[in-house]
Scaffold this active site. Sequence first.
Site, PDB file in Angstrom:
ATOM      1  N   LYS A   1       9.145  -1.049   2.572  1.00 27.27           N
ATOM      2  CA  LYS A   1       8.380  -0.227   3.511  1.00 27.27           C
ATOM      3  C   LYS A   1       9.206   0.277   4.681  1.00 27.27           C
ATOM      4  CE  LYS A   1       4.754  -1.822   6.039  1.00 27.27           C
ATOM      5  NZ  LYS A   1       3.315  -2.082   6.251  1.00 27.27           N
TER       6      LYS A   1
ATOM      7  N   ARG B   1       0.799  -1.226   0.000  1.00 30.20           N
ATOM      8  CA  ARG B   1       0.000   0.000   0.000  1.00 30.20           C
ATOM      9  C   ARG B   1       0.835   1.282   0.000  1.00 30.20           C
ATOM     10  NH1 ARG B   1      -3.751  -1.433   4.868  1.00 30.20           N
ATOM     11  NH2 ARG B   1      -2.193  -3.073   5.128  1.00 30.20           N
TER      12      ARG B   1
ATOM     13  N   ASN C   1      36.616  31.340  -8.675  1.00 31.88           N
ATOM     14  CA  ASN C   1      37.449  30.301  -8.058  1.00 31.88           C
ATOM     15  C   ASN C   1      37.709  29.123  -8.984  1.00 31.88           C
ATOM     16  OD1 ASN C   1      34.691  29.690  -7.854  1.00 31.88           O
ATOM     17  ND2 ASN C   1      35.041  28.262  -6.170  1.00 31.88           N
TER      18      ASN C   1
ATOM     19  N   LYS D   1      30.876  29.207  -0.088  1.00 34.45           N
ATOM     20  CA  LYS D   1      31.239  27.789  -0.116  1.00 34.45           C
ATOM     21  C   LYS D   1      32.670  27.628   0.378  1.00 34.45           C
ATOM     22  CE  LYS D   1      33.496  25.517  -2.884  1.00 34.45           C
ATOM     23  NZ  LYS D   1      34.194  25.056  -4.084  1.00 34.45           N
TER      24      LYS D   1
END
Length: 454
Positions: free
Chosen positions: A22, A15, A384, A349
């Site tokens: 599951k 289901r 960069n 970053k």
Amino acid sequence: MPTTVIILAAGQGKRMRSDLPKVLHPLAGRPLLQHVLTSATALKPREIRVVHGHGGGQVQAAFLGQPIGWFHQSVQKGTGHAVQQALPKIPAGDVVLILYGDVPLVQPATLRKLVAKAARGQVAVLTAGMANPTGYGRILRGERGAVLAIVEEKDASPGQRQIREVNTGLIACPAGRLAKWIGRLKPNNAQKEYYLTDVIGLAVRDGVPVTAVAAESEDEVLGINDKAQLAAAEKILRRRLAGQLMAAGVTVVDPDRIDIRGELVCGRDVVIEPDVIFEGVVHVGDGVRIGAFTWIRNTLIGAGTVVHPHCLLEDGVIGPNCEVGPYARVRPGTEMAEGARLGNFVEVKKSVIGRGSKVNHLTYIGDATIGEKVNVGAGTITCNYDGASKHRTVIGDGAFIGSGVELVAPVEIGAGATIGAGSTITRPAPPGQLTLERSKQLTIPGWKRPVKGG
Ligand code: UD1
Ligand code: CA
């Protein structure tokens, strides 16, 4: 008395309508089965055994390195048959506690109650009163209230279907007896399955007392069969975790609108606005405010810092008394020192932003080391990447980078240097001086705009 836990997880979970087994579906960021394993581990059992079937290899791989005994059930012939797979070599003196991989919210305190009864030689069944008991096995009691048997919905008479006391499926039992009863199960029922629940009737026949332990709430025993139940469990867990935060003094502005998918540790007087998602391990210091619509993953946030709305913060360290956002993106490997500031539409970053430095508007900082009290003007870009490799930019303390500057890495800006707006800097800029790169401004005398058809 030593306890062996058996977790049934061989069902397909049709289901869920998903390719993922599951028990691997995430609830609050962890697989369903992980929640059950965590509760089971809290009991310090001798051993945890998991019965797997559908998607078995994938399930095992997801829990690699955890102390689990795996037992394969190749054909699903019922809960009793599933338990049988995991019974070999459990010492007869153990208590066996049977859990379901798809009943993730059960609390260790409840499990301890079951184990305590079984340690006294009884069979303990976790039951719950359900407003709508459809689909569950019903608890049959005798005239004096003693539990006699469990009858499955599909085998129940119309009268029995009126019973609202249901079997949650979780059972604790002395191991030696369980093995004998499991061996006596027969698939004489509507589903032609070996029902674990028939053990209850066999125990009663053998004169072994059966005790029903009532669950704290319906929530605790919610079984996950489809996405709607998964969402319901998520909601319950969200409330539970928000409750724990609030009990510890955190202001959670809307406890229905916070997602904690991992571990969140907060200091005193933290305020969390609505719709914030936490993933992985996040530590938040005293007095931090986190604005709405923000996503934070594996990040440390120092005391007194304010995160304005709409930020994405990942795998970084944000120092104390910083300000971030609105609309800032802090990518992995970023470190902000005390009092640093990242403003709107700024992406950083793998960079260090020094103490008290400001990067306030529309800027990309990548692979850079920025010293203290640096001011980076609007629209600055560290170039960069040359198309093959990444290069570093180093900016010394007290430098002032004008707006719209491109810093072509590798490049170094000296301490106290000033870079004129609009410059493309490709060579080192000496400390303490003004460096700029700009073509001469021209005005063409007598120039006329072109005219259409002219
Ligand atoms: C079972 C109980 C029922 C109870 C309900 C609670 C039986 C016969 N019935 O019903 O009384 O009210 O749980 O949710 O025990 N599983 C296996 N192998 C199998 C069959 C099941 O591992 O061959 C696992 C499933 O993955 C699941 C659990 O056992 O985790 C329960 O199976 P499920 O089919 O959902 O049980 P129900 O028939 O709903
Ligand atoms: Ca330029």
